[in-house]
Structures are given as C-alpha cells and as structure tokens.
Design an enzyme around this catalytic site. Structure first.
Site, PDB file in Angstrom:
ATOM      1  N   SER A 105      -2.690   8.567   2.983  1.00 17.22           N
ATOM      2  CA  SER A 105      -2.239   9.615   3.899  1.00 17.22           C
ATOM      3  C   SER A 105      -2.264  10.941   3.138  1.00 17.22           C
ATOM      4  O   SER A 105      -2.694  11.974   3.660  1.00 17.22           O
ATOM      5  CB  SER A 105      -0.827   9.296   4.402  1.00 17.22           C
ATOM      6  OG  SER A 105      -0.383  10.283   5.300  1.00 17.22           O
TER       7      SER A 105
ATOM      8  N   HIS B 240      -2.593   5.457   5.013  1.00 18.04           N
ATOM      9  CA  HIS B 240      -1.186   5.138   4.752  1.00 18.04           C
ATOM     10  C   HIS B 240      -0.830   5.534   3.318  1.00 18.04           C
ATOM     11  O   HIS B 240      -1.594   5.265   2.390  1.00 18.04           O
ATOM     12  CB  HIS B 240      -0.935   3.635   4.942  1.00 18.04           C
ATOM     13  CG  HIS B 240       0.433   3.192   4.482  1.00 18.04           C
ATOM     14  ND1 HIS B 240       0.625   2.275   3.460  1.00 18.04           N
ATOM     15  CD2 HIS B 240       1.677   3.561   4.898  1.00 18.04           C
ATOM     16  CE1 HIS B 240       1.935   2.096   3.282  1.00 18.04           C
ATOM     17  NE2 HIS B 240       2.585   2.863   4.135  1.00 18.04           N
ATOM     18  N   SER B 241       0.326   6.186   3.143  1.00 17.82           N
ATOM     19  CA  SER B 241       0.895   6.446   1.829  1.00 17.82           C
ATOM     20  C   SER B 241      -0.060   7.253   0.939  1.00 17.82           C
ATOM     21  O   SER B 241      -0.415   8.383   1.269  1.00 17.82           O
ATOM     22  CB  SER B 241       1.301   5.112   1.190  1.00 17.82           C
ATOM     23  OG  SER B 241       2.158   5.319   0.102  1.00 17.82           O
ATOM     24  N   MET B 242      -0.524   6.695  -0.184  1.00 15.51           N
ATOM     25  CA  MET B 242      -1.477   7.393  -1.057  1.00 15.51           C
ATOM     26  C   MET B 242      -2.682   7.903  -0.266  1.00 15.51           C
ATOM     27  O   MET B 242      -3.198   8.994  -0.528  1.00 15.51           O
ATOM     28  CB  MET B 242      -1.935   6.421  -2.156  1.00 15.51           C
ATOM     29  CG  MET B 242      -3.142   6.861  -2.956  1.00 15.51           C
ATOM     30  SD  MET B 242      -3.674   5.597  -4.153  1.00 15.51           S
ATOM     31  CE  MET B 242      -4.563   4.437  -3.091  1.00 15.51           C
TER      32      MET B 242
END
Length: 301
Positions: A107, A103-105
């Site tokens: 990802s 997720h996010s960073m």
C-alpha cells in the site's frame, strides 16, 4: 473470480523470476494485488473470489517472498524495489496503465508509484498503511546501524548453508500468528503458509519458513515529512484507502492526518474504515469486498 481457475504464472526479471497467481481471463488486463512485508500472494486468497468477475486479478510474490526468486547474494532488499517491479510488470505485459491493490508495505509502494507515475495508474486501492511512515531522525540512524550489521550476520548464516529451524505444522501456524502480532488469524495462516514453507530435509513431518531471511533486514524509506505530502499532491487517479480500526498507525497520527487531508483534495479519493486487524482483508474479506467492488465497478466497469 473462481479460485479453482487461478493459474500460477512466472514473470522473468534480471535475477530470476516473479511468481504470481492469475485469476480470470488472460486477455483482460488484471488488477495487480501486492502483499505486505514477509507475506506473499496468498494474502488475497480469500478476497480474490469476491472481486468483480468481469475483470482479472493477478496476485504477485515480491522478490524473496513466496515462490519468487531471491535477490542475488550480497544485495539488500529495499522497499522501493517494489516500485520498480510494478514498472517491470508493465513493460513485460506491455500495459500503458496499471490498476493496483496493495496491502501494508505494498500500500506504501502503490502510494509512491501513483505519485511518481501519475499517468500510468488508472486506479489504486490501498489497505491499512496510507503512505511511507515518518520516523524520528534518531530511530532512522539507529535502525540503519542495526540493519547493516544484521545484514552481515544473516549473510554469514546463509553462507553456512544450514537449514532454518524446523517446526511441526501447528507450531508453524502459531509462530506466524504470533509473529504478526496476532493480526493474521489462526485459521487464515494456511493461506500464507502455502507459499512460505518447505518440508525439512532432515526432520520428518516438520517445515521451515522458506522466505529469504534477509527480508528481516530490509531497508525502508527514510523521508522528510514534506515528501509524502508532495507525493499526495501528485496522485491524480481514483484512489481508495481502507483503514482497519484495530490496527496501529505505524507513525504519529499527526503525520498520517496531514497526508490524509492532502489526499482528500483529490476529488477521486475515497476513505473508509472497517473493524478488524491489519490483515482484515484476509481474515474477514467480506468486510472490505463491498467497498472495493463498488470502487472497481465505478472506475473499471
């Protein structure tokens, strides 16, 4: 996967340990869950129970986050640290391949890892941030000045040994909710706070954020716009990306679209959009679980 059966684990690294939560049987190679910046393994607490029961799931805390060791004094955090953590994990468990849910960073770092080591990834699921964002030259240069100065300031504060500001529980929840631009719902904050706060030693019934404050001055990728395109061309594994419609793009949409077009040339790439905030996987896991599960069941039946 039953949350009641999740087990805390500890993976040795040269500066200490990486902490994590392992769901499901130990003899099955897990899907490795990796969280966003300043979050922790709790980001998957609501999604993990909905994942396919024939597999295991390992949600880890990045260095300086959750229950993992902080990096040594005098060092700085950089996004690429996590790419190396993935390799360390593979070495420690003796895996030839890895399955990543980021997720996010994380990802971003799953995207980078899948490009650098295309033969080592058997599936990659990215949530909400597609790739390393492209920044203008001005914002990169200004950002570096700010972060290097900020690093020294934070080091001085850490040296003084003073405890970070303490809050009562409701204030802590509000600060996390608002600090995430209200992306983490008030109700979901507890999942992140379980691994992200400690009781104050001198203010009874109050807590402080226990992650490494130096994370605020982390260094991120500073890439020319051709680099993510080259990375996208190198990703060969089954790759699922889910974008939250109410979350920002974190860069000019044209850069995002160009990389997306490149990724779509991979016949094993899948793209989905869902309604929700940047933390939709935590707030409303039922929106992403069916998409993730059908992808996992297809490539790791």
């Amino acid at each position: 996967l039953s949350p009641a059966l999740s087990q805390e684990i500890c993976i040795p690294v040269p500066w200490g340990h990486i902490a994590g939560k392992w769901y499901g049987p130990k003899h099955v190679r897990p899907i490795v869950g990796m969280h966003g910046w300043q979050d922790n393994a709790g980001t998957f607490d609501t999604l993990a129970p909905l994942l396919p029961s024939h597999l295991s799931f390992l949600s880890i805390d990045a260095p300086g986050h959750g229950l993992s060791s902080w990096l040594p004094d005098g060092t700085s955090y950089h996004s690429i640290d996590l790419v190396l953590i993935i390799r360390r994990l593979m070495d420690d468990y003796n895996w030839d391949k890895i399955s990543i849910l980021g997720h996010s960073m994380s990802s971003i770092n799953g995207f980078v890892f899948s490009a650098l080591f295309p033969d080592k990834v058997d599936l990659f699921i990215g949530l909400d941030v597609l790739k390393p964002p492209i920044r203008s030259a001005r914002s990169i240069v200004n950002g570096l000045t700010e972060r290097l100065e900020g690093t020294l300031k934070l080091e001085r504060r850490l040296k003084s040994g003073s405890e970070p500001p303490a809050y009562d529980w409701d204030q802590l929840v509000t600060r996390l909710h608002e600090g995430s631009n209200k992306s983490v719902s008030l109700d979901a904050c507890k999942y992140l706070l379980q691994r992200n706060c400690k009781p104050s030693t001198h203010e009874p019934h109050k807590y402080y954020f226990s992650r490494d404050n130096r994370l605020k001055m982390s260094l991120f990728y500073m890439l020319h716009l051709d680099v993510p395109l080259e990375m996208a061309r190198r990703i060969k594994c089954p790759h699922l990306f889910i974008k939250a419609r109410q979350a920002p793009y974190y860069e000019k949409k044209e850069y995002y679209d160009a990389t997306l077009a490149e990724l779509k040339k991979n016949p094993l790439f899948e793209y989905h959009e869902v309604d929700g905030s940047h933390h939709v996987h935590l707030n409303e896991p039922e929106k992403v679980a069916p998409i993730i599960n059908s992808f996992i069941n297809k490539y790791r039946p």
